[in-house]
Design a protein around this motif. Structure first.
Motif, short mmCIF file in Angstrom:
data_model
loop_
_atom_site.label_atom_id
_atom_site.label_comp_id
_atom_site.label_asym_id
_atom_site.label_seq_id
_atom_site.Cartn_x
_atom_site.Cartn_y
_atom_site.Cartn_z
N GLN A 223 0.84 -1.12 0.07
CA GLN A 223 0.13 -0.05 0.10
C GLN A 223 0.89 1.14 -0.08
O GLN A 223 0.36 2.41 -0.22
N ASP A 224 2.08 1.32 0.29
CA ASP A 224 2.88 2.25 -0.08
C ASP A 224 2.86 3.41 0.87
O ASP A 224 2.70 4.61 0.46
N PHE A 225 2.65 3.07 2.01
CA PHE A 225 2.31 4.32 3.05
C PHE A 225 3.50 5.22 3.22
O PHE A 225 3.29 6.53 3.69
N ASP A 226 4.78 4.62 2.98
CA ASP A 226 5.87 5.59 2.92
C ASP A 226 5.65 6.82 1.94
O ASP A 226 6.13 7.84 2.37
N CYS A 227 5.13 6.51 0.88
CA CYS A 227 4.85 7.80 -0.08
C CYS A 227 4.02 8.77 0.70
O CYS A 227 4.27 9.82 0.44
N LEU A 228 2.97 8.28 1.36
CA LEU A 228 1.94 9.05 1.96
C LEU A 228 2.66 10.06 3.11
O LEU A 228 2.55 11.11 3.15
N VAL A 229 3.52 9.28 4.14
CA VAL A 229 3.92 9.97 4.90
C VAL A 229 4.89 10.96 4.59
O VAL A 229 5.21 12.23 4.77
N LYS A 230 5.77 10.76 3.23
CA LYS A 230 6.77 11.66 2.84
C LYS A 230 5.75 13.06 2.20
O LYS A 230 6.17 13.94 2.54
N ALA A 231 4.74 12.55 1.36
CA ALA A 231 4.09 13.53 1.04
C ALA A 231 3.45 14.73 1.97
O ALA A 231 3.32 15.73 1.83
N VAL A 232 3.07 13.99 3.26
CA VAL A 232 2.28 14.63 4.39
C VAL A 232 3.39 15.80 5.06
O VAL A 232 3.38 16.89 5.18
N SER A 233 4.72 15.03 4.91
CA SER A 233 5.82 16.10 5.83
C SER A 233 6.24 16.97 4.86
O SER A 233 6.98 18.30 4.98
N LEU A 234 5.70 17.27 3.56
CA LEU A 234 6.23 18.15 2.35
C LEU A 234 5.27 19.40 2.47
O LEU A 234 5.42 20.51 1.89
N LEU A 235 4.08 19.16 3.07
CA LEU A 235 2.86 20.01 3.26
C LEU A 235 3.49 21.39 4.06
O LEU A 235 4.17 21.02 5.22
N PRO A 236 3.07 22.53 3.68
CA PRO A 236 3.37 23.73 4.84
C PRO A 236 2.74 23.48 5.98
O PRO A 236 1.73 23.07 6.19
N LYS A 237 3.84 23.73 6.93
CA LYS A 237 3.51 23.50 8.53
C LYS A 237 2.10 23.96 8.71
O LYS A 237 1.49 23.68 9.60
N ASP A 238 1.89 25.13 8.26
CA ASP A 238 0.77 25.98 8.75
C ASP A 238 -0.56 25.18 7.97
O ASP A 238 -1.65 25.89 8.51
N GLN A 239 -0.56 24.39 7.12
CA GLN A 239 -1.67 23.65 6.68
C GLN A 239 -2.08 22.43 7.51
O GLN A 239 -2.89 21.84 7.19
N LEU A 240 -1.04 21.98 8.10
CA LEU A 240 -1.28 20.64 8.86
C LEU A 240 -2.52 20.58 9.77
O LEU A 240 -3.07 19.64 10.01
N ASN A 241 -2.58 21.76 10.39
CA ASN A 241 -3.96 21.69 11.40
C ASN A 241 -5.17 21.78 10.70
O ASN A 241 -6.30 21.77 11.28
N ARG A 242 -5.35 21.80 9.33
CA ARG A 242 -6.47 21.61 8.66
C ARG A 242 -6.92 20.35 7.95
O ARG A 242 -7.89 20.05 7.22
N LEU A 243 -5.91 19.41 8.42
CA LEU A 243 -5.78 18.09 7.76
C LEU A 243 -5.97 16.98 8.76
O LEU A 243 -5.29 16.96 9.93
N VAL A 244 -6.51 15.91 8.58
CA VAL A 244 -6.45 14.73 9.45
C VAL A 244 -6.54 13.46 8.46
O VAL A 244 -7.54 13.51 7.42
N PHE A 245 -5.90 12.42 8.56
CA PHE A 245 -5.90 11.29 7.88
C PHE A 245 -6.18 10.02 9.05
O PHE A 245 -5.66 9.72 9.93
N THR A 246 -7.52 9.29 8.69
CA THR A 246 -8.10 8.43 9.37
C THR A 246 -7.43 7.15 8.95
O THR A 246 -8.02 6.80 7.74
N ILE A 247 -6.73 6.15 9.65
CA ILE A 247 -6.25 5.21 9.04
C ILE A 247 -6.94 3.93 9.68
O ILE A 247 -6.87 3.84 11.01
#
Length: 394
Positions: A223-247
């Motif tokens: 399922q390549d979750f490594d790609c997902l974690v890398k993608a989220v880590s690339l997001l602007p830090k001020d956008q992370l509080n607008r986002l949630v991933f439910t696994i």
């Protein structure tokens, strides 16, 4: 028709074969399933399911296979025990069937009891192929030069070639079965998987406090979750509080995924719910903004069409995909979401950022997704196709 079904996995394990069998019973067919003791995906016995029972009109025989356990040795023993135990159960059957239907996941060895029945009673074997072999071994980092891979190639080719007809879940599978397994093209076709109609109960899309991107299913390396974690880590830090991933789910890569989330300081972005029963998913899906589909790049397995695609469409939400092949094409044709090439973390990051600011688009994706499901992926449309083929083989 009297249909003998061979499948190592059956309800309560999270596969669609029980829905297929129950629909065949509704249409007046007699269905007997030879399966194993339920233990997927966690490897422990799921209690409460006897060795013999009739459930929703389906006769179920559960053989005493070795459980998957929690290490490679027990998994290998599990793979080899089902064909042996199921063959014995087939020998003990006291009635004759018109056709044998195999719901083939991993390993390909699960087809062997059906071939035994074919040889003994001269009946046709119809396989629905969801996992390609030996290609699936590449997920375990076995290369084509590995002696085990070469042995499994010979075994797989022999098994597939003895089947009377094979339906596959994806067009990419046909090329592999024809070119690698050397199955004649006239004995192959594509039948897309169906999705669960129960998810039509999911409420229409509503905006959430945060963009809630949901993944539900097996949490494995493929399922390549490594790609997902890398993608989220690339997001602007001020956008992370607008986002949630439910696994939602469990699997062999869950602990590794949690470690990577922790290492990248993303614990506030990711929520892990653990495995849920199918009927427990609806409240989570009601709160979903989008669904995530991802598969690793490079292998034929990565070009499969995950059954989650149909499920997500049934639930009526848009889909973002880090995925190649026919799945990406279907999402595009349905106008049900947006995709990028598998493994492209930068492109996936840009998709997530775009979706944070596309409220109207999310609503449109949701409607298009469910409409496409109703037109293409219902259980009735699926069983129409396999029932017709069973009748031809009878």
């Amino acid at each position: 028709m009297k249909v003998l079904v061979i499948s190592q996995y059956y309800y309560p394990e999270p596969f669609k074969i029980h829905e297929i069998c129950e629909e065949l019973v509704k249409r007046g067919h007699e269905v007997t399933v030879v399966t194993g003791r339920p233990n997927y995906p966690d490897g422990d016995l799921i209690e409460g399911y006897p060795n013999y029972q009739v459930l929703s009109g389906v006769e179920i025989i559960r053989t005493p296979i070795t459980l998957r356990g929690h290490n490679p040795i027990s998994l290998i023993r599990n793979y080899f025990s089902y064909p042996r135990c199921a063959k014995k159960a087939v020998k003990d059957l006291n009635k004759e069937f018109d056709v044998v239907f195999v719901y083939q996941l991993s390993p390909v060895l699960m087809i062997q009891p059906a071939l035994y029945y074919k040889k003994k009673y001269h009946k046709k074997v119809y396989v629905y192929c969801l996992d390609l072999w030996p290609e699936s071994l590449k997920a375990l980092k076995l290369s084509e030069s590995n002696p085990i891979y070469k042995i499994m190639l010979k075994i797989s080719n022999s098994i597939y070639q003895k089947c009377d007809f094979i339906s596959a879940t994806s067009p990419a599978f046909l090329d592999y079965l024809s070119n690698i397994n050397q199955v004649k093209r006239e004995r192959l076709n594509v039948v897309y998987q169906h999705g669960e109609k129960m998810f039509l109960q999911v409420e229409p899309y509503q905006k959430q406090d945060k963009l809630n991107i949901v993944f539900a299913g097996n949490i494995g390396k493929v399922q390549d979750f490594d790609c997902l974690v890398k993608a989220v880590s690339l997001l602007p830090k001020d956008q992370l509080n607008r986002l949630v991933f439910t696994i939602i789910g469990s699997g062999s890569y869950l602990d590794e995924l949690k470690n990577k989330v922790n290492e990248n300081h993303l614990n506030d972005v990711f929520i892990f719910t653990g495995r849920k029963k199918v009927e427990e998913l609806i409240p989570y899906y009601n709160q979903a903004s989008l669904f995530l589909l991802s598969l690793e790049k490079g292998s034929t397995v990565g070009k499969t069409i995950p059954s989650k695609l149909q499920t997500y469409m049934s639930a009526g939400r848009g889909i973002i995909g880090s995925i190649d092949g026919a799945t990406a094409q279907i999402i595009h044709d349905a106008k049900a979401g947006i995709t990028c090439p598998a493994g492209d973390d930068e492109a996936l990051s840009q998709i997530i950022l775009k979706m944070l600011n596309q409220e109207n688009q999310l609503e449109e994706y949701s409607k298009n997704s469910r409409d496409y499901f109703l037109n293409h992926f219902t259980i009735e449309k699926y069983v129409d196709q396999i029932e017709k083929k069973m009748g031809e083989l009878k």
